[in-house]
Motif scaffolding. Structure first.
Motif, PDB file in Angstrom:
ATOM      1  N   GLU A  49       0.839  -0.941   0.056  1.00  0.00           N
ATOM      2  CA  GLU A  49      -0.154   0.058  -0.127  1.00  0.00           C
ATOM      3  C   GLU A  49       0.428   1.461   0.320  1.00  0.00           C
ATOM      4  OE1 GLU A  49      -3.828   0.477  -0.469  1.00  0.00           O
ATOM      5  OE2 GLU A  49      -3.556  -1.752  -0.990  1.00  0.00           O
ATOM      6  N   ASP A  50       1.642   1.161   0.849  1.00  0.00           N
ATOM      7  CA  ASP A  50       2.921   2.480   0.752  1.00  0.00           C
ATOM      8  C   ASP A  50       3.931   2.438  -0.483  1.00  0.00           C
ATOM      9  OD1 ASP A  50       4.489  -0.200   1.229  1.00  0.00           O
ATOM     10  OD2 ASP A  50       5.619   1.069   2.986  1.00  0.00           O
ATOM     11  N   ARG A  56      -3.616   0.130  -9.770  1.00  0.00           N
ATOM     12  CA  ARG A  56      -4.339   1.148  -9.205  1.00  0.00           C
ATOM     13  C   ARG A  56      -4.540   2.008  -8.584  1.00  0.00           C
ATOM     14  NH1 ARG A  56      -1.424  -1.813  -3.998  1.00  0.00           N
ATOM     15  NH2 ARG A  56      -0.398   0.394  -4.014  1.00  0.00           N
ATOM     16  N   ALA A  57      -3.776   3.179  -9.841  1.00  0.00           N
ATOM     17  CA  ALA A  57      -3.713   4.379  -9.575  1.00  0.00           C
ATOM     18  C   ALA A  57      -5.045   4.820 -11.538  1.00  0.00           C
ATOM     19  CB  ALA A  57      -2.407   5.212 -10.108  1.00  0.00           C
ATOM     20  N   SER A  60      -8.505   3.251  -9.971  1.00  0.00           N
ATOM     21  CA  SER A  60      -8.757   4.658  -9.244  1.00  0.00           C
ATOM     22  C   SER A  60      -9.186   6.187 -10.468  1.00  0.00           C
ATOM     23  CB  SER A  60      -8.144   5.248  -8.091  1.00  0.00           C
ATOM     24  OG  SER A  60      -7.103   5.999  -9.771  1.00  0.00           O
ATOM     25  N   GLN A  86     -13.005   9.872  -2.985  1.00  0.00           N
ATOM     26  CA  GLN A  86     -11.511   9.190  -2.767  1.00  0.00           C
ATOM     27  C   GLN A  86     -11.006   9.334  -1.657  1.00  0.00           C
ATOM     28  OE1 GLN A  86      -9.835   6.985  -6.270  1.00  0.00           O
ATOM     29  NE2 GLN A  86     -11.230   7.251  -7.363  1.00  0.00           N
ATOM     30  N   LEU A  90      -9.079   8.940   1.792  1.00  0.00           N
ATOM     31  CA  LEU A  90      -7.882   9.014   1.987  1.00  0.00           C
ATOM     32  C   LEU A  90      -7.308   9.628   3.580  1.00  0.00           C
ATOM     33  CD1 LEU A  90      -6.241   8.628  -1.376  1.00  0.00           C
ATOM     34  CD2 LEU A  90      -6.032   6.610   0.342  1.00  0.00           C
ATOM     35  N   LEU A 156      -4.131  11.312  -6.979  1.00  0.00           N
ATOM     36  CA  LEU A 156      -4.930   9.644  -6.302  1.00  0.00           C
ATOM     37  C   LEU A 156      -3.634   8.701  -5.554  1.00  0.00           C
ATOM     38  CD1 LEU A 156      -7.841   9.452  -7.982  1.00  0.00           C
ATOM     39  CD2 LEU A 156      -7.896  10.877  -6.243  1.00  0.00           C
ATOM     40  N   GLY A 157      -2.903   8.121  -6.600  1.00  0.00           N
ATOM     41  CA  GLY A 157      -2.335   6.984  -6.738  1.00  0.00           C
ATOM     42  C   GLY A 157      -0.896   7.014  -5.693  1.00  0.00           C
ATOM     43  N   ARG A 160      -2.874   7.366  -2.190  1.00  0.00           N
ATOM     44  CA  ARG A 160      -3.017   6.550  -1.571  1.00  0.00           C
ATOM     45  C   ARG A 160      -1.649   6.105  -0.611  1.00  0.00           C
ATOM     46  NH1 ARG A 160      -6.583   2.514  -1.963  1.00  0.00           N
ATOM     47  NH2 ARG A 160      -7.508   3.495  -4.002  1.00  0.00           N
ATOM     48  N   GLY A 163      -0.034   7.014   2.590  1.00  0.00           N
ATOM     49  CA  GLY A 163      -0.729   6.461   3.884  1.00  0.00           C
ATOM     50  C   GLY A 163      -1.202   7.533   4.345  1.00  0.00           C
TER      51      GLY A 163
END
Length: 210
Positions: A49-50, A56-57, A60, A86, A90, A156-157, A160, A163
């Motif tokens: 996730e980090d 994922r980007a 989204s 979104q 976050l 957005l990526g 995310r 974190g």
């Protein structure tokens, strides 16, 4: 018979040496450029996730770039709400800035009602502000995957991957409206909330593919 002084000979030959050295330096730069052209392979959705995940980007931003979203359209409103949801998930504080943007260039004026999306995460001990910026709207005839869907995906990526941990400085995600009509959303933001940012302000502009 007379001969030229030594300093005249040196002065005349120096440019040749300079040109040769410059050519070698340029050649070395070109070789180094080709040697380091490789890029990091994109990470899929299984990445931690980090870590920034291209997959994922892209996922989204997929709902946003499905159709054109010009300023003032229902599709623009839908994209605004999707992005707000979104970013709220976050951990960002969400604000919609509504206003009138104006721009005058070469004797021609553009004016429009805009809805900017401003997502903020206050810093723990801010000595400045970092702004990740792009725009929501697209031109009427295209879904804007490149302009600026790519920028939205990167932002957005990145959010995310950062974190939930609060950074030292204020972090602002600025997604403006009316960019395609003449930077109208940017004008409205700079005339309003933009004046309240903690200085110095560093803006990373994710416009199109630049």
């Amino acid at each position: 018979m007379t001969t030229a002084p030594d300093h005249a000979i040196i002065a005349g030959s120096a440019p040749r040496w300079h040109a040769a050295v410059l050519l070698l330096v340029l050649l070395a730069v070109v070789v180094a450029g080709f040697a380091f052209r490789g890029v990091t392979a994109p990470r899929d959705a299984a990445a931690p996730e980090d870590v920034f995940s291209a997959e994922r980007a892209a996922a989204s931003v997929a709902p946003v770039v499905a159709v054109p979203r010009p300023m003032g359209s229902v599709e623009n409103d839908s994209a605004h709400e999707e992005l707000a949801a979104q970013l709220s998930a976050l951990g960002f504080e969400i604000e919609t800035q509504e206003g009138i943007g104006t721009r005058v260039l070469d004797g021609e004026a553009s004016v429009g009602y805009v809805r900017n999306l401003v997502a903020t995460r206050p810093g723990t001990d801010p000595t400045g502000t970092v702004v990740l910026a792009s725009h929501i709207d697209s031109v009427p005839g295209a879904p804007g995957a490149a302009d600026a869907g790519v920028g939205l995906a990167v932002i957005l990526g990145t959010a995310r991957a950062l974190g939930p941990e609060t950074l030292r400085n204020d972090l602002v995600i600025l997604l403006v409206d009316g960019e395609e009509r003449g930077l109208l959303g940017s004008d409205a933001y700079l005339a309003g909330p933009g004046q309240e940012l903690t200085a110095p302000v560093v803006v990373l502009n994710h416009e199109a593919r630049g």
